[in-house]
Design an enzyme around this catalytic site. Sequence first.
Site, PDB file in Angstrom:
ATOM      1  CE  LYS A 139      -4.173  -0.198   2.055  1.00 37.58           C
ATOM      2  NZ  LYS A 139      -5.217  -0.225   3.083  1.00 37.58           N
ATOM      3  CB  CYS A 186     -19.556   2.437   8.914  1.00 35.50           C
ATOM      4  SG  CYS A 186     -17.886   3.036   8.588  1.00 35.50           S
TER       5      CYS A 186
HETATM    6  P1  NAD Z   1      -9.165   0.203   6.223  1.00 33.97           P
HETATM    7  O1  NAD Z   1      -9.199  -1.245   6.426  1.00 33.97           O
HETATM    8  O2  NAD Z   1      -9.419   0.796   4.882  1.00 33.97           O
HETATM    9  O3  NAD Z   1      -7.726   0.772   6.672  1.00 33.97           O
HETATM   10  C1  NAD Z   1      -7.061   0.379   7.833  1.00 33.97           C
HETATM   11  C2  NAD Z   1      -5.554   0.389   7.546  1.00 33.97           C
HETATM   12  O4  NAD Z   1      -4.846   0.204   8.768  1.00 33.97           O
HETATM   13  C3  NAD Z   1      -5.087  -0.736   6.608  1.00 33.97           C
HETATM   14  O5  NAD Z   1      -4.401  -0.160   5.505  1.00 33.97           O
HETATM   15  C4  NAD Z   1      -4.142  -1.566   7.471  1.00 33.97           C
HETATM   16  O6  NAD Z   1      -3.058  -2.111   6.749  1.00 33.97           O
HETATM   17  C5  NAD Z   1      -3.679  -0.541   8.482  1.00 33.97           C
HETATM   18  N1  NAD Z   1      -3.165  -1.086   9.743  1.00 33.97           N
HETATM   19  C6  NAD Z   1      -3.716  -2.028  10.549  1.00 33.97           C
HETATM   20  N2  NAD Z   1      -2.936  -2.231  11.625  1.00 33.97           N
HETATM   21  C7  NAD Z   1      -1.877  -1.403  11.516  1.00 33.97           C
HETATM   22  C8  NAD Z   1      -0.739  -1.140  12.324  1.00 33.97           C
HETATM   23  N3  NAD Z   1      -0.509  -1.779  13.477  1.00 33.97           N
HETATM   24  N4  NAD Z   1       0.151  -0.219  11.901  1.00 33.97           N
HETATM   25  C9  NAD Z   1      -0.038   0.436  10.724  1.00 33.97           C
HETATM   26  N5  NAD Z   1      -1.099   0.239   9.925  1.00 33.97           N
HETATM   27  C10 NAD Z   1      -2.013  -0.670  10.315  1.00 33.97           C
HETATM   28  O7  NAD Z   1     -10.169   0.813   7.299  1.00 33.97           O
HETATM   29  P2  NAD Z   1     -11.046   2.168   7.191  1.00 33.97           P
HETATM   30  O8  NAD Z   1     -12.244   1.950   6.364  1.00 33.97           O
HETATM   31  O9  NAD Z   1     -10.129   3.312   6.893  1.00 33.97           O
HETATM   32  O10 NAD Z   1     -11.549   2.284   8.702  1.00 33.97           O
HETATM   33  C11 NAD Z   1     -10.691   2.644   9.759  1.00 33.97           C
HETATM   34  C12 NAD Z   1     -11.528   2.976  10.976  1.00 33.97           C
HETATM   35  O11 NAD Z   1     -12.308   4.149  10.710  1.00 33.97           O
HETATM   36  C13 NAD Z   1     -12.523   1.892  11.374  1.00 33.97           C
HETATM   37  O12 NAD Z   1     -12.631   1.870  12.769  1.00 33.97           O
HETATM   38  C14 NAD Z   1     -13.821   2.376  10.770  1.00 33.97           C
HETATM   39  O13 NAD Z   1     -14.943   1.898  11.463  1.00 33.97           O
HETATM   40  C15 NAD Z   1     -13.689   3.870  10.938  1.00 33.97           C
HETATM   41  N6  NAD Z   1     -14.461   4.658   9.973  1.00 33.97           N
HETATM   42  C16 NAD Z   1     -14.521   4.270   8.670  1.00 33.97           C
HETATM   43  C17 NAD Z   1     -15.231   5.060   7.749  1.00 33.97           C
HETATM   44  C18 NAD Z   1     -15.322   4.655   6.300  1.00 33.97           C
HETATM   45  O14 NAD Z   1     -16.147   5.217   5.589  1.00 33.97           O
HETATM   46  N7  NAD Z   1     -14.523   3.709   5.831  1.00 33.97           N
HETATM   47  C19 NAD Z   1     -15.876   6.228   8.183  1.00 33.97           C
HETATM   48  C20 NAD Z   1     -15.765   6.605   9.507  1.00 33.97           C
HETATM   49  C21 NAD Z   1     -15.054   5.811  10.392  1.00 33.97           C
END
Ligand code: NAD
Length: 435
Positions: free
Chosen positions: A35, A263
Amino acid sequence: MRIAMIGTGYVGLVSGACFADFGHHVTCIDKDPAKIAMIRGGKMPIWEPGLDALVKANVDHGRLTFTTDLAEGIDGADAVFIAVGTPSRRGDGHADLTFVFEAVRELARALTGPVVVVTKSTVPVGTGDEIARILAVEKAPVGTSVASNPEFLREGAAIRDFKIPDRIVVGTDDESARETLREIYRPLFLNQSPIVFTSRRTAELTKYAANAFLAMKISFINEMADLCEAVGADVQEVARGIGLDNRIGAKFLHAGPGYGGSCFPKDTLALLRTAEEAGVEQRIISTVVKVNDDRKAAMADRVREAVGGDLAGKKIGVLGLTFKPNTDDMRDAPSLALIAGLLDGGATVVAFDPVGREHAEPLLPGIAFAEDAYAVADGADALVVVTEWDEFRGIDLADIAKRMRGDALIDLRNIFDGAEVVRAGLSYRGIGRPA
Ligand code: NAD
């Protein structure tokens, strides 16, 4: 301000790029080397309108960098945001906090001075307390504090939502953490975006309450749509009639195949688990979850009815696979339940999605993919609109009708005018509208 963002997914990448655009210095960290390499090479790992240009501009200005090395990424940071995934834990629906706690442990060991640790991930009430405990056990520098700053952006409109938020919620009792977050969001004061300061637990719960409420609105209008169908009313007009009332609001009143996405499904379940643990019944939200699950499962029956009661041997074209337009996100998309039902009934399925194919293909091994919306119609007995991509709205219905073997158009998003569809030689079934 110097900001580190742990997790460079939908939320972390958008938030990091927007913070950099506000003028802060941001390092986005992700443990996925592919990524980070992709972003450094100028390609976005997710499809979000405007994101590539925003990232490029801020990288070019030297305000936005990317790394897989957490210690390097947090060096000199005033605030470290955690934006890793919190999926549903298999089997029980609790939020799986493995990624959050792993990131916190790694962070605690890497810190050389105090920072504000800010949870942007959606996490259950009390997670901030556990993060503080882990930081203490791992001997993070004295003065390190923990705040909650849940994110409310919508995929597909994420940059706008981040830059012009309805509100920013910050949960902490620590005055200096509050000051740091006020400074980070100061560029938004011009737009008069309100900042709601709360306790950490209140901020954590506020995010779940918001998503649960929106999920409830969707389930409400979906059930109204069923009633409209039974009594000969039009749910679009009911939604407009109630949505113009400021107390109700017009958003999230679009009847459809049930909510999906990254979500609502997981957050409603996690809220129910929190409530169970607290010994407090949440009858409304548990009903919302059931209504939605049933609805997604029932969509294939609408198609079955439209093709004469039996799906066996029928060819069904599906327009749109992602859980909503303007994203490539397939998590819990209604298309998955629909297509499973169609295949179970013995139909063959051909689908087209403008950007979702890459993520959809591994999830839908039993179907064929077409190169465009018209090819989906070739020889099809029925065509189902599942995701309301703009490019489907202006489709040439007469051409579609010519290409199809049957004549059923099932519009699960109400994007078409039924009369026009019929004029083009097709039969029309919308959601919650008179036949
Ligand atoms: P995602 O899966 O797209 O991204 C998460 C990223 O974190 C991944 O790229 C993963 O490789 C990385 N990661 C995991 N562990 C790690 C570590 N120890 N060190 C570094 N990187 C690490 O998830 P997302 O959709 O961005 O959601 C993230 C959070 O935000 C969730 O809790 C979700 O509920 C919340 N959220 C999401 C949205 C949405 O529309 N997607 C909106 C509001 C809130």
